[in-house]
Scaffold this motif. Structure first.
Motif, mmCIF file in Angstrom:
data_model
loop_
_atom_site.group_PDB
_atom_site.id
_atom_site.type_symbol
_atom_site.label_atom_id
_atom_site.label_comp_id
_atom_site.label_asym_id
_atom_site.label_seq_id
_atom_site.Cartn_x
_atom_site.Cartn_y
_atom_site.Cartn_z
ATOM 1 N N THR A 1 0.863 -1.177 0.000
ATOM 2 C CA THR A 1 0.000 0.000 0.000
ATOM 3 C C THR A 1 0.897 1.223 0.000
ATOM 4 N N GLY A 2 0.864 1.967 -1.057
ATOM 5 C CA GLY A 2 1.768 3.104 -1.172
ATOM 6 C C GLY A 2 3.194 2.642 -1.367
ATOM 7 N N ASP A 3 4.137 3.516 -1.020
ATOM 8 C CA ASP A 3 5.544 3.167 -1.166
ATOM 9 C C ASP A 3 6.031 2.434 0.075
ATOM 10 N N PRO A 4 6.763 1.328 -0.102
ATOM 11 C CA PRO A 4 7.272 0.574 1.051
ATOM 12 C C PRO A 4 8.453 1.283 1.704
ATOM 13 N N ALA A 5 8.839 0.786 2.850
ATOM 14 C CA ALA A 5 10.025 1.294 3.537
ATOM 15 C C ALA A 5 10.852 0.118 4.027
ATOM 16 N N LEU A 6 12.161 0.283 4.017
ATOM 17 C CA LEU A 6 13.071 -0.738 4.517
ATOM 18 C C LEU A 6 13.557 -0.330 5.903
ATOM 19 N N LEU A 7 13.485 -1.230 6.855
ATOM 20 C CA LEU A 7 13.947 -0.981 8.213
ATOM 21 C C LEU A 7 15.188 -1.802 8.497
ATOM 22 N N LEU A 8 16.154 -1.190 9.175
ATOM 23 C CA LEU A 8 17.287 -1.909 9.739
ATOM 24 C C LEU A 8 17.100 -1.937 11.249
ATOM 25 N N ARG A 9 17.119 -3.124 11.812
ATOM 26 C CA ARG A 9 17.002 -3.274 13.253
ATOM 27 C C ARG A 9 18.252 -3.957 13.797
ATOM 28 N N ARG B 1 20.744 -5.871 16.197
ATOM 29 C CA ARG B 1 20.741 -6.907 17.217
ATOM 30 C C ARG B 1 21.639 -6.486 18.381
ATOM 31 N N GLY B 2 21.534 -7.197 19.483
ATOM 32 C CA GLY B 2 22.455 -6.991 20.581
ATOM 33 C C GLY B 2 21.908 -6.153 21.708
ATOM 34 N N LYS B 3 22.817 -5.737 22.581
ATOM 35 C CA LYS B 3 22.430 -5.037 23.801
ATOM 36 C C LYS B 3 22.021 -3.586 23.556
ATOM 37 N N ILE B 4 22.466 -3.014 22.457
ATOM 38 C CA ILE B 4 22.128 -1.615 22.165
ATOM 39 C C ILE B 4 21.204 -1.607 20.964
ATOM 40 N N PRO B 5 19.895 -1.635 21.174
ATOM 41 C CA PRO B 5 18.972 -1.674 20.039
ATOM 42 C C PRO B 5 19.017 -0.390 19.231
ATOM 43 N N GLY B 6 18.621 -0.503 18.010
ATOM 44 C CA GLY B 6 18.551 0.664 17.136
ATOM 45 C C GLY B 6 17.718 0.351 15.924
ATOM 46 N N GLU B 7 17.178 1.379 15.309
ATOM 47 C CA GLU B 7 16.368 1.186 14.109
ATOM 48 C C GLU B 7 16.601 2.339 13.150
ATOM 49 N N LEU B 8 16.805 1.998 11.900
ATOM 50 C CA LEU B 8 16.940 2.977 10.826
ATOM 51 C C LEU B 8 15.884 2.682 9.783
ATOM 52 N N GLU B 9 15.326 3.722 9.183
ATOM 53 C CA GLU B 9 14.290 3.537 8.172
ATOM 54 C C GLU B 9 14.680 4.267 6.892
ATOM 55 N N PHE B 10 14.469 3.595 5.756
ATOM 56 C CA PHE B 10 14.826 4.160 4.457
ATOM 57 C C PHE B 10 13.651 4.000 3.503
ATOM 58 N N PRO B 11 13.283 5.067 2.798
ATOM 59 C CA PRO B 11 12.142 4.971 1.880
ATOM 60 C C PRO B 11 12.462 4.076 0.699
ATOM 61 N N GLY B 12 11.441 3.347 0.224
ATOM 62 C CA GLY B 12 11.602 2.482 -0.929
ATOM 63 C C GLY B 12 10.645 2.856 -2.032
ATOM 64 N N ALA B 13 10.682 2.089 -3.087
ATOM 65 C CA ALA B 13 9.806 2.330 -4.237
ATOM 66 C C ALA B 13 9.029 1.062 -4.539
ATOM 67 N N ARG B 14 7.812 1.261 -4.951
ATOM 68 C CA ARG B 14 6.978 0.140 -5.366
ATOM 69 C C ARG B 14 7.256 -0.168 -6.829
ATOM 70 N N VAL B 15 7.368 -1.442 -7.166
ATOM 71 C CA VAL B 15 7.643 -1.870 -8.536
ATOM 72 C C VAL B 15 6.511 -2.789 -8.973
ATOM 73 N N GLY B 16 5.662 -2.311 -9.856
ATOM 74 C CA GLY B 16 4.526 -3.111 -10.297
ATOM 75 C C GLY B 16 3.530 -3.321 -9.168
ATOM 76 N N THR B 17 2.878 -4.481 -9.175
ATOM 77 C CA THR B 17 1.831 -4.757 -8.190
ATOM 78 C C THR B 17 2.393 -5.135 -6.833
ATOM 79 N N ASP B 18 3.390 -6.041 -6.816
ATOM 80 C CA ASP B 18 3.873 -6.539 -5.530
ATOM 81 C C ASP B 18 5.375 -6.418 -5.359
ATOM 82 N N PHE C 1 9.154 -4.474 -4.793
ATOM 83 C CA PHE C 1 9.722 -3.360 -4.027
ATOM 84 C C PHE C 1 11.203 -3.228 -4.344
ATOM 85 N N ARG C 2 11.708 -2.003 -4.156
ATOM 86 C CA ARG C 2 13.139 -1.741 -4.310
ATOM 87 C C ARG C 2 13.510 -0.681 -3.277
ATOM 88 N N CYS C 3 14.494 -0.990 -2.449
ATOM 89 C CA CYS C 3 14.904 -0.088 -1.378
ATOM 90 C C CYS C 3 16.421 -0.023 -1.322
#
Length: 696
Positions: A562-570, A572-589, A591-593
């Motif tokens: 639904t709309g443009d997807p996003a790629l998340l980096l999560r 591991r380990g004792k110091i959690p973190g999350e990064l998010e990067f916008p992606g592009a929808r390609v055709g019906t199903d 994705f490219r990020c």
């Protein structure tokens, strides 16, 4: 009569081992056959050995064996009877001299066959005087240096026959080394009928197989396939085999950016299920004494593209009928021949059918008959050859006793053939074995997951449905009845045909959960790898540059983009973190990020940060892991590696300084970013700072 093959080792993988076993198995139906293996470096041979064949290992070199003889006093002294200019001279010793001599001193064998130059010398010096002596040439006259040929001359003159695997090479030997008392002739290697159905040639895979060695010229093949990919990017090349060139070839693939198109599959045994996955076979060798892989591929119904090297290929392939011959080292010609078969499906199918038909002449039956006729002509077993006086020595303690590789009448582990069907089901067959086998049981490592049991029918077949009854994980396959120890014995595989699993993605129905069940060999037994996911992000291409990593794929299962997807980096380990990067929808199903390489480095918390890749396919939706599970490769990590990037070295000097200032690091150029598949076949990014100067 009794026939003895003397071989360097029967416990490895190689053309000489394979063809020796093929011939020995065919002869074992009418004669007593032994294979004398000078060395034993593992517990069991990698190739299956017919139980009618007696295997006699002479020197134990197994690293963990209590009878390891690498430090035996005689093993530390150089051989006296093995040719000094033979390639394997350093592996032989006075111990090997003694063991071979002693074995044949007590032998009543009628025929002794040496399978490499040094062993031909051993046969000439140690075989019983009344036996027929045959030397085999599995390389070529031109392959050997003049000094080695000079050493071999008196030993070849002592042979009753010297057999090459191509007529072209036999003619060279007859011309350049006349041996008046030795019959020099050619008999081809044999290749039995495959245990799998012929290839249907409908896929987009080119297959090559053989040792990763310089004479196979896989670097030429890689460059040629780059030209193929430029025109037909949907095609892939699989190279099966192992060898010292693996690292070099991996670097070449990465340098040409072909890591999404060329896979180094590692050793595969048996090889027939891998050939059957292909649509075209290819060989780019600089020289081939025979071309075992060509015949194997043709017996699986594949048309072959091969270099026209001396001597075998031109005696195997009918150019333009069942394959195409091209000049050695000519990347343009190799690429053009591959594209000709790729682009013309009718031609591909005609040549494949011709290859299947023509390759039957290499069946072990006709080849063994030629050997039997040779044995008879030379008087084997008839007493026609007078024994010669030979000096005998007293045997010292040492080698293990002869090992008959099983008893065909004894109860033992069930050996099965397994096929992954197009439907997703799996067929397990008992090839001509006990009709009272009962059933097979599939066991999950989680004891709370119920076992699944499937009966064998009257034809010895059990059908495992590709349904939702298999929880995700590794299922091991056993017999239903417990053995003497109270444990249910595992099913031992003879062959596993995974072709149906290559089309798992095509079976995924819109809106339905993603399921895949792949049979494979695990610790020698049959196992099933199951994946079951309501929603799944299946990765396709992964493109790595000096700036970023781009991941492409498809969203499958009970969800929609639904709309443009996003790629998340999560992290591991004792110091959690999350990064998010916008992606592009390609055709019906699709994705490219893209993940900029500087971003996970900027927030690095440990010298080895590990980030899992997730896809958010809709606003507010719970993200799903990105991985690859819908094909036949159970463990992706070694087959689909991606190049690592030294972030700083990939930057121009001015930008390098700016990056260093932003990251507050000294210019040590030791930050590496790498994407790879985890043990669960999910994508992971690893950020490594070897300098140890991590600042958060």
């Amino acid at each position: 009569m009794k026939v003895s093959f003397l071989i360097h080792t029967i416990y490895g993988i190689g053309g000489t081992i394979r063809t020796t076993l093929n011939l020995a198995e065919e002869l074992a139906g009418r004669h007593e056959v032994e294979i004398v293996s000078v060395f034993r470096h593992r517990d069991e041979p990698l190739f299956a050995v017919d139980p009618r064949i007696t295997v006699v290992p002479l020197i134990d070199t197994r690293p963990k064996s209590p009878t390891n003889e690498l430090k035996h006093p005689l093993a530390l002294q150089p051989a006296e009877y093995f040719p000094a200019r033979e390639a394997r001279f350093k592996e032989y010793s006075k111990l090997s001299d003694e063991r071979v001599r002693d074995h044949y001193a007590a032998s009543d064998v009628d025929v002794v066959i040496g399978t490499r130059p040094g062993l031909v010398a051993y046969v000439a010096q140690f075989a019983p005087g009344c036996a027929v002596l045959i030397g085999q040439e599995h390389m070529t006259h031109n392959h050997h240096k003049p000094e080695l040929r000079d050493e071999l001359r008196p030993h070849l003159a002592a042979m009753d026959a010297f057999v090459t695997v191509s007529e072209g090479d036999a003619a060279v030997w007859r011309e350049r080394m006349p041996l008046p008392g030795t019959r020099v002739l050619s008999i081809p290697n044999s290749v039995p009928e495959p245990m799998v159905a012929p290839a249907d040639l409908s896929g987009t895979t080119v297959v090559a197989a053989g040792r990763l060695a310089s004479e196979k010229q896989y670097d030429v093949l890689i460059e040629a396939f780059g030209k193929v990919v430029a025109v037909r990017p949907e095609w892939t090349l699989r190279i099966c085999g192992w060898g010292k060139q693996k690292g070099r070839l991996r670097k070449r693939i990465d340098a040409l950016g072909l890591y999404n198109h060329i896979q180094l599959m590692g050793p595969r045994s048996p090889i027939e299920p891998e050939w059957a996955k292909g649509a075209v076979a290819v060989s780019t060798s600089r020289h081939e004494s025979f071309g075992m892989t060509l015949v194997e591929a043709m017996r699986c119904g594949l048309p072959v593209v091969s270099t026209d090297c001396d001597y075998g290929p031109r005696e195997i392939i009918d150019d333009g009928v069942d394959g195409l011959l091209v000049p050695v080292g000519d990347t343009d010609a190799i690429a053009a021949a591959l594209l000709r078969l790729i682009d013309d499906e009718d031609l591909r199918r005609r040549m494949g059918a011709a290859a299947l038909s023509h390759a039957r002449r290499f069946d072990p039956g006709p080849v063994a008959k030629q050997y039997e006729e040779l044995f008879a002509d030379l008087g084997a077993g008839s007493g026609a050859k007078a024994p010669e006086a030979r000096t005998r020595v007293v045997r010292t303690p040492g080698p293990p006793e002869a090992d008959r590789m099983g008893d065909p009448d004894a109860a033992g582990p069930l050996r099965v053939d397994c096929v992954a069907e197009e439907s997703g089901a799996i067929t397990v067959t008992l090839p001509g074995q006990r009709p009272d086998a009962g059933a097979l049981v599939c066991v999950h490592p989680d004891p709370s997951v119920p076992d699944r049991t499937f009966p064998f029918d009257a034809r010895g077949r059990a059908i495992i449905p590709g349904d939702d009854g298999f929880a995700e994980g590794i299922w091991t396959c056993h017999t239903a009845e417990a053995g003497p120890t109270g444990q249910r014995p595992p099913l031992v595989t003879r062959s596993v045909d995974q072709r149906g699993a290559m089309r798992a993605a095509q079976r995924v129905r819109p809106g339905a959960p993603v399921r895949s069940l792949v049979p494979y060999v695990r610790h020698g037994g049959l196992a099933l790898r199951s994946w079951v996911r309501p929603v799944h992000a299946e990765s396709a291409a992964v493109d790595v540059t000096g700036r970023g990593i781009t991941v492409s794929g498809r969203l499958l299962g009970e969800a929609r983009l639904t709309g443009d997807p996003a790629l998340l980096l999560r992290r591991r380990g004792k110091i959690p973190g999350e990064l998010e990067f916008p992606g592009a929808r390609v055709g019906t199903d699709g994705f490219r990020c893209t993940v900029p390489l500087t971003e996970p480095v900027r927030v690095q918390a440990d010298a080895h940060d590990v980030w899992d890749l997730w896809l958010r396919y809709a606003p507010g939706a719970e993200p799903v892991r990105i991985g690859r599970v819908l094909d036949d490769v159970v463990e992706k990590g070694t087959v689909h590696p991606y190049p690592a990037v030294d972030l700083l070295k990939a930057r121009p000097l001015a930008r390098l300084r700016a990056v260093l200032r932003r990251l507050r690091r000294r210019p040590q150029e030791k930050v590496t970013v790498k994407i790879f598949f985890s043990a669960g076949n999910e994508l992971v990014i690893n950020v490594v700072d070897k300098s140890g100067q991590v600042t958060t």
